[in-house]
Design an enzyme around this catalytic site. Structure first.
Site, mmCIF file in Angstrom:
data_model
loop_
_atom_site.group_PDB
_atom_site.id
_atom_site.type_symbol
_atom_site.label_atom_id
_atom_site.label_comp_id
_atom_site.label_asym_id
_atom_site.label_seq_id
_atom_site.Cartn_x
_atom_site.Cartn_y
_atom_site.Cartn_z
ATOM 1 N N SER A 431 0.839 -1.193 0.000
ATOM 2 C CA SER A 431 0.000 0.000 0.000
ATOM 3 C C SER A 431 0.881 1.252 0.000
ATOM 4 O O SER A 431 2.094 1.171 -0.223
ATOM 5 C CB SER A 431 -0.941 -0.010 1.208
ATOM 6 O OG SER A 431 -1.883 1.034 1.113
ATOM 7 N N LYS A 434 -0.371 7.486 0.499
ATOM 8 C CA LYS A 434 -1.429 8.260 -0.156
ATOM 9 C C LYS A 434 -2.812 7.712 0.158
ATOM 10 O O LYS A 434 -3.832 8.347 -0.155
ATOM 11 C CB LYS A 434 -1.183 8.293 -1.660
ATOM 12 C CG LYS A 434 0.070 9.072 -2.049
ATOM 13 C CD LYS A 434 0.331 9.011 -3.536
ATOM 14 C CE LYS A 434 1.569 9.845 -3.889
ATOM 15 N NZ LYS A 434 2.801 9.362 -3.245
#
Length: 663
Positions: A431, A434
Site C-alpha cells: 500500500s 497516499k
C-alpha cells in the site's frame, strides 16, 4: 574468417623476442662484471683505508694475501649472488625483498671471506674484514637501488609536470581510510589527480601533514580551503561516520561546485578494499541523513525458504526488488507475474544470471483478468503472495478513475480471493501513504485495497468466507469455495511513502531535466514527501510479512520528510551545477489530487510496536464489512460502465476519509 600468419610475421616476432632477451642478458652480464670487479676492490679499499689511505704503507704479506685470494673471492661472490637470485630481479621495481637478499648475501660472503683468506693465506687486520664487506655491500646496493632511485625521480618529475593539469582533490578524513586513498592517488599513474589538502574534525591533527599534504582544519573550513587550494573534487573517506554525520558534511560540500565522491562504507576498510577506484558518486539518498534500514535476515530466510512465492507486478520498481531479495532467501519457486512483458523478461534474465539454480517462472497477465489469475493460483499453489501490481501515478489516475478502481481495488479483490481459495498461507498487499486521508483517486483506490484486505481477514475469522464470492461471481472469477473448506490465509497490508528512483518518480525526472539543461519543475515550493530507497522498502516489506497475524496494516517508518524543492536543488548541485544560475527551478502548481504533504497514519489510527523499530502496526479503523462489500460491487459495475462522475461519488461514499481537492 581466419588470418594466416606469414613467415615474415613470425620472423619479425622472433626478432623482437630475441632483442628483448638480448637486452636483458646484456644487463645481467654487465651487473655480473660489476660484481666481479667490486668484490676484490672493496677489500683492497679496506686495506688502503686501514693504512692511512697510503698504498705504499700496505705490508707486503697483506697485499700478497689479498692478491692471491681476489680471483677466488670474485668467483665465490658470483656463485652466492646467483644462489640468492640477485641476477633475476627487476631492479626497476626493487623492494624490501631485494634488500634482504643483498644483506643476507653480504653476511654469508663476509663470513666466507674472513674464514678462507685466513685459512689459505694470512690473518688480516680486523678492520679489513669489517670495512671490506661494508664497502662491498654499499657498492652492491648502489648499483641495484640506484637504478630504482633514478626511475622514481624520473617518475616524480613526470608526475610533477602532469600535476599542473591534474584535478585538485580535497580529502575529508585523516584516518586509516583517508591515508589509503591518499597514497593510492599518489602512487597510481593512471589517476591524474593530486590531493591538495585534508579536512578532519580532530583538532589535534590540524597543522600536521600526511605524506606532505597539510591537514588544514575541520568541516567548518571546507568552503574556505576549496577556494584557497583551487579544489575541483572532494572525496569523503570516513567509512565509520553515521548517515547523519555524512549528511551534515555533504550539506557543506554541496555548496561548492566540486565533484563529490564518497567511500561506500566501513565494510571496504575491513576487507582492505580501499582505493581511489572504490570511491563512488555521492547519491541523493546520502543527503537524507537516515541510517540504513536493518532487517532480521534470519527471520525472513526462515519464512521464505522452501516456499512457493508469487509477486504480482513483479517487473515494477518495488516488485522487481522484492524478487531480487526473495531469490536470495532460497524459495522453492519464485513466480514473477506482470502485465508488461519487457519488465518481466528483464527481471527474469537478471535473476537467472545471478541465481542459475533458482526455480523461476515469469508469467504475463493482469490481476484484472479473473480467469488468468485463478489459473496461476490453481497451477502453482503459491504459499506467499506479495501483491505489488497497481496503477500508482496520481495525475494519470485522476484522469482515469475507472481504471484506478478496476486495477487497484477490483484487481486486489480478485487476487485475494484466488489466494484464499487455493490455500495461500499469506497475502501481503503493498500500500502507500497516499491511502491516508486521500485527496485523489489513486490514494482512495489504495485505501479500498486496505479495506478489502481487512474484510477478507474478518470474514475468515467469522467463518463466513463464502460471502466473499458474489462481488465478481458473474465474471467467472472463481467457483464457490468447496463445501467444508476452511481458509487459513493471513491478509496484511504494508504502507510506506515514496521510493527514490522508482519508475516515474521525481528523482529520475529531475535528472532528465538537468541533463537537458533545465528547467527543473517543482509543483510547489513547500511540498514535502517521505522517501526511502527501493531496497530498503522491499526489505521492510519482507520483514513485515514475517510478523503478520492477519488484518494488520504495517506502517514503515520513513524518517523525516524531505522538501521536494531541496531535493531538486541537491540533485543540481550533485551534478556540479548551480541552482537558479546554471539550472533554473520552475514552479508549476499542484497537480489534480496532489497534497502538499503525505501522512502515514490516519488520525483515528494508533500505533503498536514490532521487534523491528522501523515497522509499526496501525490499529484498523472500524467499518461495516457487509456494507463495504455491497458498495464494492456497485463500484465494480460502475467502473466497468466507465461512469467517471458516478465513480467519484461512490468512492467518496465508500472511503469516508476521501476528501477530493477542488479543481
Amino acid at each position: 574468417m581466419s588470418v594466416k600468419t606469414t613467415s615474415s610475421d613470425n620472423f619479425d616476432g622472433e626478432k623482437k623476442k630475441i632483442k628483448k632477451l638480448g637486452n636483458r642478458d646484456i644487463g645481467t652480464l654487465l651487473l655480473m662484471l660489476y660484481d666481479l670487479l667490486v668484490a676484490p676492490v672493496s677489500y683492497l679499499a679496506a686495506l688502503w683505508i686501514r693504512f692511512d689511505c697510503r698504498y705504499t704503507a700496505i705490508p707486503g704479506n697483506y697485499f700478497s694475501a689479498w692478491l692471491k685470494f681476489a680471483p677466488i673471492y670474485a668467483a665465490i661472490c658470483l656463485v652466492v649472488y646467483m644462489w640468492r637470485h640477485l641476477y633475476q630481479s627487476l631492479w626497476k621495481f626493487a623492494s624490501f625483498v631485494e634488500l634482504r637478499r643483498i644483506l643476507v648475501s653480504s653476511v654469508i660472503l663476509g663470513a666466507l671471506h674472513a674464514a678462507l683468506i685466513t685459512l689459505l693465506f694470512a690473518r688480516m687486520p680486523i678492520s679489513y674484514y669489517l670495512m671490506g664487506i661494508t664497502i662491498q655491500t654499499a657498492m652492491s646496493l648502489f648499483a641495484r637501488f640506484g637504478y630504482r632511485f633514478v626511475s622514481l625521480e624520473r617518475g616524480k618529475r613526470a608526475k610533477t609536470q602532469s600535476l599542473l593539469a591534474a584535478s585538485r582533490v580535497m580529502l575529508i578524513g585523516a584516518g586509516a581510510a583517508g591515508q589509503l586513498i591518499l597514497r593510492d592517488i599518489h602512487s597510481a599513474r593512471e589517476i591524474n589527480e593530486v590531493v591538495a589538502c585534508i579536512i578532519d574534525d580532530n583538532p589535534s591533527k590540524w597543522g600536521r601533514s600526511i605524506d606532505g599534504v597539510p591537514i588544514v582544519g575541520g568541516r567548518d573550513d571546507i568552503l574556505l580551503n576549496v577556494q584557497k587550494y583551487n579544489i575541483q573534487k572532494i572525496y569523503l573517506a570516513i567509512p565509520s561516520a553515521t548517515a547523519e554525520q555524512k549528511r551534515d558534511i555533504l550539506d557543506i560540500c554541496k555548496e561548492t561546485s566540486c565533484e563529490l565522491k564518497s567511500l561506500p562504507g566501513v565494510f571496504e576498510l575491513v576487507k582492505g578494499d580501499v582505493s581511489a577506484k572504490r570511491m563512488r558518486e555521492v547519491k541523493v539518498e546520502d543527503l537524507l541523513g537516515r541510517e540504513p534500514v536493518r532487517v532480521n535476515m534470519d527471520e525472513i530466510a526462515s519464512f521464505i525458504k522452501g516456499k512457493v512465492v508469487l509477486v504480482t507486478g513483479g517487473g515494477g520498481s518495488i516488485g522487481s526488488e522484492l524478487c531480487r531479495q526473495i531469490a536470495g532467501y532460497g524459495p522453492k519457486k519464485l513466480i514473477v507475474f506482470d502485465i508488461y512483458e519487457n519488465n518481466a523478461h528483464s527481471i527474469s534474465l537478471e535473476l537467472k544470471d545471478k541465481y542459475p539454480f533458482l526455480d523461476l517462472e515469469a508469467l504475463i497477465g493482469s490481476v484484472r483478468d479473473s480467469r488468468r489469475i485463478n489459473q496461476v493460483f490453481e497451477k502453482y499453489k503459491p504459499d506467499v503472495v506479495y501483491h505489488a501490481a497497481a496503477h500508482k501515478h496520481v495525475p494519470l489516475m485522476e484522469g482515469s478513475p475507472c481504471e484506478a478502481i478496476k486495477n487497484n481495488a477490483i484487481g486486489t479483490y480478485k487476487t485475494a480471493y484466488a489466494a484464499m481459495k487455493n490455500g495461500c498461507k499469506r497475502f501481503v498487499l503493498i500500500s502507500t501513504d497516499k491511502a491516508v486521508n486521500p485527496t485523489n483517486i489513486m490514494g482512495a483506490s489504495k485505501r479500498l485495497c486496505e479495506m478489502i484486505i481487512q474484510s477478507f481477514d474478518r470474514k475468515i475469522r467469522e467463518g463466513k468466507a463464502d460471502q466473499l464470492l458474489p462481488i465478481c461471481a458473474h465474471e467467472g472469477c472463481a467457483d464457490a469455495l468447496p463445501e467444508g473448506f476452511v481458509p487459513h490465509t493471513e491478509f496484511v497490508a504494508v504502507r510506506f511513502g515514496n521510493v527514490l528512483g522508482s519508475n516515474g518518480s521525481v528523482v529520475p525526472r529531475f535528472k532528465e531535466q538537468i541533463e537537458k539543461g533545465g528547467p527543473v519543475t517543482v509543483t510547489h515550493p513547500d511540498i514535502i514527501r517521505y522517501f526511502m530507497t527501493i531496497p530498503e522498502a522491499a526489505s521492510l516489506v519482507l520483514q513485515a510479512g514475517t510478523y503478520a497475524d492477519g488484518g494488520e496494516i504495517f506502517v514503515l517508518d520513513m524518517g523525516s520528510p524531505v522538501k521536494i524543492e531541496a531535493l531538486a536543488r541537491n540533485l543540481i548541485r550533485l551534478s556540479g551545477l548551480r541552482p537558479d544560475v546554471d539550472i533554473k527551478i520552475a514552479y508549476t502548481g499542484l497537480r489534480p489530487g496532489e497534497k502538499l504533504y503525505e501522512e502515514t497514519l490516519m488520525s483515528e489510527e494508533g500505533l503498536k510496536t514490532t521487534p523491528n523499530k522501523l515497522i509499526h502496526i496501525g490499529c484498523p479503523i472500524p467499518f461495516n464489512t457487509d456494507e463495504f462489500l455491497h458498495q464494492l460491487k456497485i463500484l465494480m459495475d460502475c467502473a466497468n460502465a466507465g461512469d467517471e462522475e458516478r465513480i467519484r461519488q461512490l468512492v467518496k461514499k465508500t472511503v469516508i476519509t476521501y476528501q477530493p481537492k477542488a479543481a
